[in-house]
Each structure stands twice: as structure tokens, then as C-alpha cells.
Scaffold this active site. Structure first.
Site, PDB file in Angstrom:
ATOM      1  N   ARG A  21     118.931 109.442  53.852  1.00  0.00           N
ATOM      2  CA  ARG A  21     120.229 110.047  54.120  1.00  0.00           C
ATOM      3  C   ARG A  21     120.119 111.564  54.212  1.00  0.00           C
ATOM      4  NH1 ARG A  21     125.248 109.619  49.856  1.00  0.00           N
ATOM      5  NH2 ARG A  21     123.929 111.144  48.801  1.00  0.00           N
ATOM      6  N   ASP A  77     139.127 107.065  47.456  1.00  0.00           N
ATOM      7  CA  ASP A  77     138.071 107.881  46.856  1.00  0.00           C
ATOM      8  C   ASP A  77     137.541 108.809  47.951  1.00  0.00           C
ATOM      9  OD1 ASP A  77     135.760 108.962  45.786  1.00  0.00           O
ATOM     10  OD2 ASP A  77     135.155 107.121  44.772  1.00  0.00           O
ATOM     11  N   PHE A 131     131.078 102.504  46.427  1.00  0.00           N
ATOM     12  CA  PHE A 131     130.310 103.256  45.438  1.00  0.00           C
ATOM     13  C   PHE A 131     130.430 102.561  44.085  1.00  0.00           C
ATOM     14  CE2 PHE A 131     129.085 106.640  42.577  1.00  0.00           C
ATOM     15  CZ  PHE A 131     127.944 107.111  43.215  1.00  0.00           C
ATOM     16  N   TYR A 164     131.455 118.443  42.932  1.00  0.00           N
ATOM     17  CA  TYR A 164     130.111 119.014  42.988  1.00  0.00           C
ATOM     18  C   TYR A 164     129.370 118.737  44.286  1.00  0.00           C
ATOM     19  CZ  TYR A 164     129.118 114.337  41.016  1.00  0.00           C
ATOM     20  OH  TYR A 164     129.080 112.982  40.768  1.00  0.00           O
ATOM     21  N   LYS A 165     130.018 118.113  45.253  1.00  0.00           N
ATOM     22  CA  LYS A 165     129.368 117.866  46.535  1.00  0.00           C
ATOM     23  C   LYS A 165     129.753 118.992  47.501  1.00  0.00           C
ATOM     24  CE  LYS A 165     129.492 112.874  45.679  1.00  0.00           C
ATOM     25  NZ  LYS A 165     128.103 112.691  45.227  1.00  0.00           N
TER      26      LYS A 165
END
Length: 407
Positions: free
Chosen positions: A366, A194, A125, A219-220
Site C-alpha cells: 500500500r 468511520d 477495519f 494521526y494520519k
């Protein structure tokens, strides 16, 4: 071929079905982007109203004590801890994922004097790689990248830290945390994981694999709201020696003594920097509370069942669309990714039909599977819609090819 009737039967037997009613999900929308922004828990609005009207409006500054605002970072961290295989005193909610990465990369380098190499993989990422590069520009780190299959060979006695994302954000491929952590420790390096695309939906056992450090997103899968605070993990064995570089007043041993010289707080509290954003903390607490109540074992079981159902449905409705995620559900995160040269246009055509997945440049379509609220019927409708979009060619319309500011 999976049928709509089969999907509805699976939903009827789903032990987590009742939790869907705790989230605000617009009618007519199939939401498959919870791995980017989780859905809104219905209790969040009322809780926020209470905090704003009563705790802030009436309690004013007293609420740091009377409403226990001051302890929210540790309280939420302790709620997250069992979901990632950590002790309650090893996790704290604070700052953003990027800021926590900076703090922990810096702290790891300080714990390994004489070493400067931070090893990661290309395609990790971006913020993970950018934070290494930022420290490299300051002369504090040296970035080394190795392909996924060559990471162990790239570990040597110059490596201070191995920094990897457990679940790859594009493909969903999952690293073997146990094997890679052990390999890094064999050469005297530390490991920072991570967990942004895994915490709350896939198995994580930080202490079980001997991890040193970790960060994750609020927030996921934790449904904390856009820009919700992140969390950070430091194994207890490193607490006493850990030196984080952002020595703000909230990480001080006695922040309200207001002394001129910095002294770090004991334990995980030293990772705090500035004043906690209480409104963001409150929304994160509401989301984490639901996920913690469900428990990681039930979340993982449903995640894998959903992904296998969706994979089978996609194979029927869109047989020519290659799945780039690992076939084994135990080796992928809570998502399925497909490759197509016009993946962006496909994603926009699906959104126009009420199926919200997402696109990752340059060619990844995705679908995130948030097990707390997603239904098997949602997966069936998503596959059906994708099949229709491909067959009709509607994705070729110019309106679907115009890139939005945020994709």
C-alpha cells in the site's frame, strides 16, 4: 511513460509545493505512509516546547484558563468541521477512534430502542468490528455482516445502525456515502461513518449526505502525531437525545460543580469523557491547522493528480503487479494498493532503499498519498525503486521476510 522531468515540472507548477517545507521529511526518504502516520509538522516541536516550558512549567494549573486548554477539544473540532462537511458545533476532538466508536455505537443503539442489529461489512477495519463484537458480548448489540455489494439488501427494520469506513484501509475503495446513508434511513436505521482513512485527503460531506454520526483519526492525514486524539461528529438533530455510555466528568453539564449525579453537557460537549490530553491536543492542533489552511478542495485535487501519476508510473515500472484499488480516482481514497503474494518482503526491500510504504496482511502493498507534502518526484522514484526490486529479485532475501512487531 511518465518521466522524471515530467514529475519535476509538475512539482514546479504545484500550488501546494510551499507546504512541503512545513514538514520534517528526512533526506533520502520517499514517504508514502502518511495514511498510517502523518509526517511531523516543523512547528509542532516549538509549539510543544512552549506549552511544556511556559503553559505547564510556569502557568501550572492556571493554564486551563489562561492558555484556554479547557476549550481545545471544541476548538480543534471546529477546525476539522469544514474539512468533513460539518458544522463547527458538530465535531469534537477527544479520546481514540476505538473509544469514540464504542461511544457512538452505544449511543445509536439507545436512539433506536427495540433494534439491536449493527450492520457492517467483512474486512472492515478490525477495531470497528471488534467494538460491535464487544457490545454484542454484553447483550446490547447483534453484529450482522454483508458483502459490499449486498449491504443495501441486508438493511431491514431490525437494523439500528449501519457502520462503515468510507475508504477501505486495504484497497482504498470508497463507499457511496449518499446512497448508503439514504438506504439506511429508508428503513429507519442510523449511519456511523468511520473517516479514519479519508478525512483530510478525500471529499467528505457529512451534512450533505445526511450522516448521523462519524469518527475519524488524528494521526494520519491530520499529522497529529502517533496516538493523537481522534474526533467525533454528531449531527445537530441528535444532540438533545444523544446518550453516550462513558459518562465521565468532562462530559457533565457542570464538571466543576462536582455533584454526585451525572447530567450531560449540552450539544457536542457531552461526548467528552475524561480530562483532555493537552500535549496530544496541541500536536493535533498544529497538524490540523496546516490541513485546514490548505483546504479540502486543493488537497483533493492534488491527491488525485498524484495517484494518477503514480498509477501510470507503476504501470511502466512494474506492469505485472496488479493494482487492486479502483481505477477511477473519484472512487478511491488517497492511496494505491497492489497485490503480491510476497507483499511484506517487497515492502521491506523498498524500505531498505528509503521508500516507505506499508504492507497489509496477507498480500497488499500500500502507498499512501499525503497531498500536503508529497511530490510527484517522490512518486516517480517509488515506482522506479519497485521496478528495480522486482527485477533484481532482492525481495527474496531472508532478511526481508522476517516480520517486524509492527507492520
Amino acid at each position: 511513460m511518465p518521466s522524471l522531468q515530467e514529475a519535476r515540472a509538475l512539482d514546479a507548477a504545484d500550488p501546494l509545493a510551499g507546504y512541503r517545507g512545513l514538514f520534517a521529511l528526512p533526506p533520502g526518504v520517499v514517504y508514502l505512509d502518511g495514511n498510517s502516520l502523518g509526517a511531523l509538522p516543523l512547528g509542532t516541536a516549538s509549539r510543544m516546547g512552549e506549552v511544556i516550558r511556559k503553559e505547564w512549567g510556569e502557568g501550572l494549573v492556571r493554564s486551563w484558563n489562561s492558555a484556554n486548554w479547557i476549550d481545545l477539544p471544541k476548538k480543534i473540532g471546529a477546525m476539522i468541521a469544514p474539512l468533513i462537511g460539518a458544522g463547527p458545533d458538530e465535531v469534537i476532538a477527544c479520546d481514540s477512534t476505538s473509544v469514540n466508536l464504542f461511544k457512538l455505537i452505544s449511543a445509536a443503539l439507545a436512539l433506536r430502542p427495540g433494534r439491536k442489529v449493527v450492520l457492517s461489512e467483512p474486512g472492515n477495519f478490525p477495531t470497528d468490528l471488534y467494538m460491535i463484537a464487544g457490545l454484542e458480548a454484553q447483550g446490547l448489540a447483534e453484529r450482522r455482516l454483508a458483502e459490499r455489494g449486498e449491504l443495501e439488501a441486508a438493511l431491514d427494520e431490525d437494523v439500528a445502525l449501519l457502520l462503515l469506513t468510507q475508504v477501505h484501509y486495504k484497497t482504498g475503495a470508497m463507499h457511496d456515502m449518499v446512497r448508503l446513508t439514504e438506504a439506511a434511513h429508508d428503513v429507519g436505521a442510523l449511519v456511523l461513518w468511520d473517516l479514519s482513512h479519508s478525512a483530510g485527503a478525500v471529499p467528505v460531506n457529512l451534512n450533505g449526505c445526511g450522516a448521523d454520526l462519524a469518527v475519524g483519526c488524528g494521526y494520519k492525514y491530520f499529522n497529529g502525531g502517533p496516538g493523537a486524539p481522534s474526533f467525533a461528529f454528531v449531527a445537530t438533530r441528535h444532540h438533545a437525545a444523544l446518550q453516550q455510555p462513558l459518562t465521565g466528568w468532562m462530559g457533565h453539564a457542570a464538571p466543576f460543580a462536582f455533584t454526585d449525579d451525572y447530567a450531560p453537557a449540552a450539544g457536542i460537549g457531552r461526548l467528552l469523557t475524561g480530562t483532555p490530553p493537552i500535549l496530544g491536543m496541541v500536536t493535533l492542533e498544529e497538524g490540523v491547522r496546516i490541513i485546514a489552511e490548505i483546504g479540502i478542495e486543493r488537497l483533493v485535487a492534488k491527491s488525485r493528480a498524484l495517484s494518477e501519476f503514480l498509477r501510470a508510473a507503476m504501470a511502466d515500472f512494474a506492469p505485472d503487479l496488479p493494482c487492486v484499488s479502483p481505477a477511477d480516482p473519484a472512487r478511491r481514497g488517497s492511496q494505491l494498493s497492489f497485490g503480491h503474494p510476497e507483499a511484506y518482503a517487497l515492502s521491506q526491500a523498498l524500505i531498505a532503499r528509503g521508500v516507505i510504504g506499508d504492507f497489509r496482511d496477507p498480500d497488499i502493498l500500500r502507498f499512501g498519498l499525503a497531498p500536503a507534502y508529497l511530490r510527484f518526484e517522490d512518486c516517480w522514484h517509488a515506482a522506479e525503486a519497485l521496478g528495480e526490486v522486482l527485477a533484481s529479485g532482492e525481495w527474496k532475501r531472508e532478511e526481508f521476510k522476517q516480520r517486524a512487531a509492527v507492520t
